[in-house]
Scaffold this active site. Structure first.
Site, PDB file in Angstrom:
ATOM      1  N   SER A 112       0.986  -1.146  -0.172  1.00 54.08           N
ATOM      2  CA  SER A 112      -0.004   0.015  -0.068  1.00 54.08           C
ATOM      3  C   SER A 112       0.913   1.224  -0.106  1.00 54.08           C
ATOM      4  O   SER A 112       2.107   1.228   0.403  1.00 54.08           O
ATOM      5  CB  SER A 112      -0.890   0.050   1.206  1.00 54.08           C
ATOM      6  OG  SER A 112      -1.563   1.300   1.333  1.00 54.08           O
TER       7      SER A 112
ATOM      8  N   TYR B 199      -2.385  -1.289  10.665  1.00 57.98           N
ATOM      9  CA  TYR B 199      -2.316  -1.195   9.220  1.00 57.98           C
ATOM     10  C   TYR B 199      -1.082  -0.568   8.650  1.00 57.98           C
ATOM     11  O   TYR B 199      -0.332  -1.354   8.000  1.00 57.98           O
ATOM     12  CB  TYR B 199      -3.478  -0.581   8.546  1.00 57.98           C
ATOM     13  CG  TYR B 199      -3.832  -0.656   7.139  1.00 57.98           C
ATOM     14  CD1 TYR B 199      -4.493  -2.079   6.643  1.00 57.98           C
ATOM     15  CD2 TYR B 199      -3.244   0.117   6.178  1.00 57.98           C
ATOM     16  CE1 TYR B 199      -4.640  -2.229   5.135  1.00 57.98           C
ATOM     17  CE2 TYR B 199      -3.429  -0.059   4.747  1.00 57.98           C
ATOM     18  CZ  TYR B 199      -4.271  -1.192   4.545  1.00 57.98           C
ATOM     19  OH  TYR B 199      -4.334  -1.535   2.959  1.00 57.98           O
TER      20      TYR B 199
HETATM   21  N1  LIG Z   1      -8.816  -0.527  -0.677  1.00 60.27           N
HETATM   22  C1  LIG Z   1      -7.750   0.031  -0.613  1.00 60.27           C
HETATM   23  O1  LIG Z   1      -7.967   1.383  -0.707  1.00 60.27           O
HETATM   24  C2  LIG Z   1      -6.291  -0.391  -0.707  1.00 60.27           C
HETATM   25  C3  LIG Z   1      -6.251  -1.869  -0.380  1.00 60.27           C
HETATM   26  N2  LIG Z   1      -4.838  -2.465  -0.517  1.00 60.27           N
HETATM   27  C4  LIG Z   1      -4.657  -3.574  -0.231  1.00 60.27           C
HETATM   28  O2  LIG Z   1      -5.104  -4.424  -1.238  1.00 60.27           O
HETATM   29  C5  LIG Z   1      -5.272  -5.728  -0.703  1.00 60.27           C
HETATM   30  C6  LIG Z   1      -6.780  -6.024  -1.180  1.00 60.27           C
HETATM   31  O3  LIG Z   1      -7.750  -5.129  -0.633  1.00 60.27           O
HETATM   32  P1  LIG Z   1      -8.977  -4.670  -0.950  1.00 60.27           P
HETATM   33  O4  LIG Z   1      -9.405  -5.641  -2.187  1.00 60.27           O
HETATM   34  O5  LIG Z   1      -9.316  -3.301  -1.101  1.00 60.27           O
HETATM   35  O6  LIG Z   1      -9.997  -5.416   0.336  1.00 60.27           O
HETATM   36  P2  LIG Z   1     -11.392  -6.153   0.381  1.00 60.27           P
HETATM   37  O7  LIG Z   1     -11.659  -5.956   1.615  1.00 60.27           O
HETATM   38  O8  LIG Z   1     -12.323  -5.627  -0.780  1.00 60.27           O
HETATM   39  O9  LIG Z   1     -10.819  -7.533   0.244  1.00 60.27           O
HETATM   40  C7  LIG Z   1     -10.078  -8.258   1.047  1.00 60.27           C
HETATM   41  C8  LIG Z   1      -9.847  -9.767   0.624  1.00 60.27           C
HETATM   42  O10 LIG Z   1      -9.101 -10.425   1.681  1.00 60.27           O
HETATM   43  C9  LIG Z   1      -9.475 -11.377   1.898  1.00 60.27           C
HETATM   44  N3  LIG Z   1      -9.072 -11.850   3.705  1.00 60.27           N
HETATM   45  C10 LIG Z   1      -9.206 -11.017   4.834  1.00 60.27           C
HETATM   46  N4  LIG Z   1      -8.994 -11.548   5.629  1.00 60.27           N
HETATM   47  C11 LIG Z   1      -8.654 -12.979   5.278  1.00 60.27           C
HETATM   48  C12 LIG Z   1      -8.097 -14.050   6.157  1.00 60.27           C
HETATM   49  N5  LIG Z   1      -7.726 -14.063   7.269  1.00 60.27           N
HETATM   50  N6  LIG Z   1      -7.859 -14.960   5.485  1.00 60.27           N
HETATM   51  C13 LIG Z   1      -7.926 -15.152   4.063  1.00 60.27           C
HETATM   52  N7  LIG Z   1      -8.570 -14.020   3.463  1.00 60.27           N
HETATM   53  C14 LIG Z   1      -8.634 -12.828   3.870  1.00 60.27           C
HETATM   54  C15 LIG Z   1     -11.268 -11.286   2.079  1.00 60.27           C
HETATM   55  O11 LIG Z   1     -11.651 -12.540   1.692  1.00 60.27           O
HETATM   56  P3  LIG Z   1     -12.868 -13.299   2.908  1.00 60.27           P
HETATM   57  O12 LIG Z   1     -13.618 -12.319   3.199  1.00 60.27           O
HETATM   58  O13 LIG Z   1     -13.310 -14.453   1.853  1.00 60.27           O
HETATM   59  O14 LIG Z   1     -11.891 -13.964   3.676  1.00 60.27           O
HETATM   60  C16 LIG Z   1     -11.268 -10.449   0.476  1.00 60.27           C
HETATM   61  O15 LIG Z   1     -11.029 -11.461  -0.493  1.00 60.27           O
HETATM   62  C17 LIG Z   1      -5.192  -5.719   0.843  1.00 60.27           C
HETATM   63  O16 LIG Z   1      -3.848  -6.126   1.142  1.00 60.27           O
HETATM   64  C18 LIG Z   1      -5.285  -4.157   1.249  1.00 60.27           C
HETATM   65  O17 LIG Z   1      -4.553  -3.913   2.303  1.00 60.27           O
HETATM   66  C19 LIG Z   1      -3.713  -1.543  -0.806  1.00 60.27           C
HETATM   67  C20 LIG Z   1      -4.011  -0.308  -1.031  1.00 60.27           C
HETATM   68  C21 LIG Z   1      -5.338   0.598  -1.007  1.00 60.27           C
HETATM   69  C1  LIG Z   2      -1.130  11.854   0.685  1.00 59.88           C
HETATM   70  C2  LIG Z   2      -1.640  12.501  -0.393  1.00 59.88           C
HETATM   71  C3  LIG Z   2      -3.096  12.216  -0.663  1.00 59.88           C
HETATM   72  C4  LIG Z   2      -3.740  11.087   0.061  1.00 59.88           C
HETATM   73  C5  LIG Z   2      -3.691   9.966  -0.059  1.00 59.88           C
HETATM   74  C6  LIG Z   2      -4.579   9.100   0.662  1.00 59.88           C
HETATM   75  C7  LIG Z   2      -5.762   9.228   1.264  1.00 59.88           C
HETATM   76  C8  LIG Z   2      -3.959   7.681   0.599  1.00 59.88           C
HETATM   77  C9  LIG Z   2      -4.774   6.687   1.112  1.00 59.88           C
HETATM   78  C10 LIG Z   2      -4.367   5.449   1.030  1.00 59.88           C
HETATM   79  C11 LIG Z   2      -5.122   4.124   1.524  1.00 59.88           C
HETATM   80  C12 LIG Z   2      -6.255   4.195   2.105  1.00 59.88           C
HETATM   81  C13 LIG Z   2      -4.209   3.079   1.367  1.00 59.88           C
HETATM   82  C14 LIG Z   2      -4.696   1.662   1.772  1.00 59.88           C
HETATM   83  O1  LIG Z   2      -4.146   0.881   1.536  1.00 59.88           O
HETATM   84  C15 LIG Z   2      -3.488  13.016  -1.926  1.00 59.88           C
HETATM   85  C16 LIG Z   2      -4.820  13.821  -1.680  1.00 59.88           C
HETATM   86  C17 LIG Z   2      -3.819  11.863  -3.218  1.00 59.88           C
HETATM   87  C18 LIG Z   2      -2.746  14.021  -2.334  1.00 59.88           C
HETATM   88  C19 LIG Z   2      -1.211  13.577  -2.449  1.00 59.88           C
HETATM   89  C20 LIG Z   2      -0.767  13.471  -1.019  1.00 59.88           C
END
Ligand SMILES: NC(=O)C1=CN([C@@H]2O[C@H](COP(=O)(O)OP(=O)(O)OC[C@H]3O[C@@H](n4cnc5c(N)ncnc54)[C@H](OP(=O)(O)O)[C@@H]3O)[C@@H](O)[C@H]2O)C=CC1
Ligand SMILES: CC1=C(/C=C/C(C)=C/C=C/C(C)=C/C=O)C(C)(C)CCC1
Length: 312
Positions: free
Chosen positions: A187, A200
């Site tokens: 992330s 996180y």
């Molecule tokens: N959404 C965002 O803004 C961002 C997300 N990420 C990362 O991307 C990845 C996917 O996230 P995203 O698709 O958004 O999240 P979702 O909540 O949509 O999906 C999460 C997935 O992880 C699975 N999961 C959660 N806990 C477990 C567990 N204990 N064992 C097995 N599977 C598990 C869930 O499956 P089930 O419920 O079937 O177990 C589900 O398929 C994560 O690592 C997240 O941290 C990174 C940056 C930004």
């Molecule tokens: C810092 C920053 C921003 C916001 C970033 C955010 C809000 C990120 C969230 C990330 C998440 C939720 C990650 C999950 O894994 C903007 C507004 C783009 C502008 C540029 C600087």
């Protein structure tokens, strides 16, 4: 007063020099990336013969990753998650795309023994994994003092430790076959912190460190046949951060999946999405902390995360 002015001047000079150096690095790096792209265009990996295992594939980014690998012709896809109904529906979607064979397994990646047992079952029933995508993740959210100990442990088990267990299970066969790729979905919160999600953020900084270490180890052993890619997406419109108010620069899970498959094909080490987030990483690691704080306040990102935590 004189002392204060000297200090301010010194800080300004230092910042100016860093910005200058930064510009030189950015220009140099852009030229390097351009040349590598041209050179690599010939050597793009073909994923059509691959057996891909994706954790957290029941929804969100994981589901899109499965569909994207299928579109690129992956021969077998194995979905992991805990919700069997959702996994079964993703399996159907994958198989509708074309020739990909799809299997799903129920596995809680936060449980080490379950990961080892399920991986053994997969390797016996389906075969060797050639691409592993560690995507499963959770967020609990809350200020440190309000976060329950159990939630902190859960976050670290699911978001970080699981990468150790899955990678340790598949790496031996990748090394002996001289072919493989390990992908981690980290992330941008593994590059800079926002307040209110310390468990996180810690888990994601660790994930970035894990892939740095894995790549360094493989490089030290001269193993260029096993690739490593760490993906750092910014806010993505899935269930996970649906309470986050910011929508600026948000990504769709489809965009993250497309860029991830592209990075595997190009054997790219690190992907930061969207591109503007490269600047936050540079700001955070090169310039005094006040710069990043200012950006977070000015853009409202700090408030967004506070609202997200308040709703949980
Ligand atoms: N959404 C965002 O803004 C961002 C997300 N990420 C990362 O991307 C990845 C996917 O996230 P995203 O698709 O958004 O999240 P979702 O909540 O949509 O999906 C999460 C997935 O992880 C699975 N999961 C959660 N806990 C477990 C567990 N204990 N064992 C097995 N599977 C598990 C869930 O499956 P089930 O419920 O079937 O177990 C589900 O398929 C994560 O690592 C997240 O941290 C990174 C940056 C930004
Ligand atoms: C810092 C920053 C921003 C916001 C970033 C955010 C809000 C990120 C969230 C990330 C998440 C939720 C990650 C999950 O894994 C903007 C507004 C783009 C502008 C540029 C600087």
């Amino acid at each position: 007063m004189a002392h204060f002015l000297t200090r301010v001047l010194k800080e300004l000079c230092e910042s100016f020099l860093r910005v200058l150096l930064l510009l030189i690095v950015v220009v140099f790096r852009s030229c390097q990336v351009f040349c590598l792209r041209v050179l690599r265009a010939e050597r793009r990996k073909d994923v059509s013969g691959e057996t891909v295992l994706i954790t957290g594939a029941s929804r969100g980014i994981g589901r899109c990753l499965a569909l994207e690998f299928a579109k690129h012709g992956a021969c077998t896809i194995i979905l992991w998650g805990r919700d069997e109904e959702k996994l079964s529906s993703v399996k159907k979607e994958v198989e509708e795309i074309g020739k990909t064979v799809c299997h799903f397994y129920r596995c809680d990646v936060g449980d080490r023994e379950q990961v080892y047992r399920t991986m053994q079952k997969v390797q016996e029933n389906v075969g060797k994994i050639t691409i592993l995508v560690n995507n499963a993740g959770v967020v609990h959210g809350g200020a440190l003092l309000e976060t329950k100990d159990d939630n902190i442990e859960d976050t670290l088990r699911v978001n970080t430790l699981s990468h150790f267990w899955t990678t340790k299970s598949v790496l031996p066969s990748m090394l002996s076959n001289g072919r493989g790729h390990v992908v981690g979905i980290a992330s941008t919160l593994g590059l800079f912190a926002l307040p209110g999600v310390s468990d996180y953020v810690t888990s994601k900084f660790s994930v970035v460190g894990f892939y740095e270490s894995l790549a360094a180890e493989l490089r030290a052993q001269g193993r260029r046949d096993v690739g490593v890619t760490c993906v750092c997406p910014g806010h993505t419109t899935t269930d996970m951060f649906k309470d986050l108010t910011t929508q600026s620069f948000s990504l769709t899970p489809q965009q993250v999946a497309e860029q991830t498959v592209d990075a595997v094909k190009n054997n790219q080490r690190r992907v930061i999405l969207p591109r503007i987030m490269h600047f936050t990483w540079i700001l955070n690691s090169w310039l005094p902390g006040s710069w990043m704080r200012t950006v977070l306040y000015v853009t409202g990102a700090m408030k967004d995360m506070e609202n997200f935590c308040a709703k949980r």
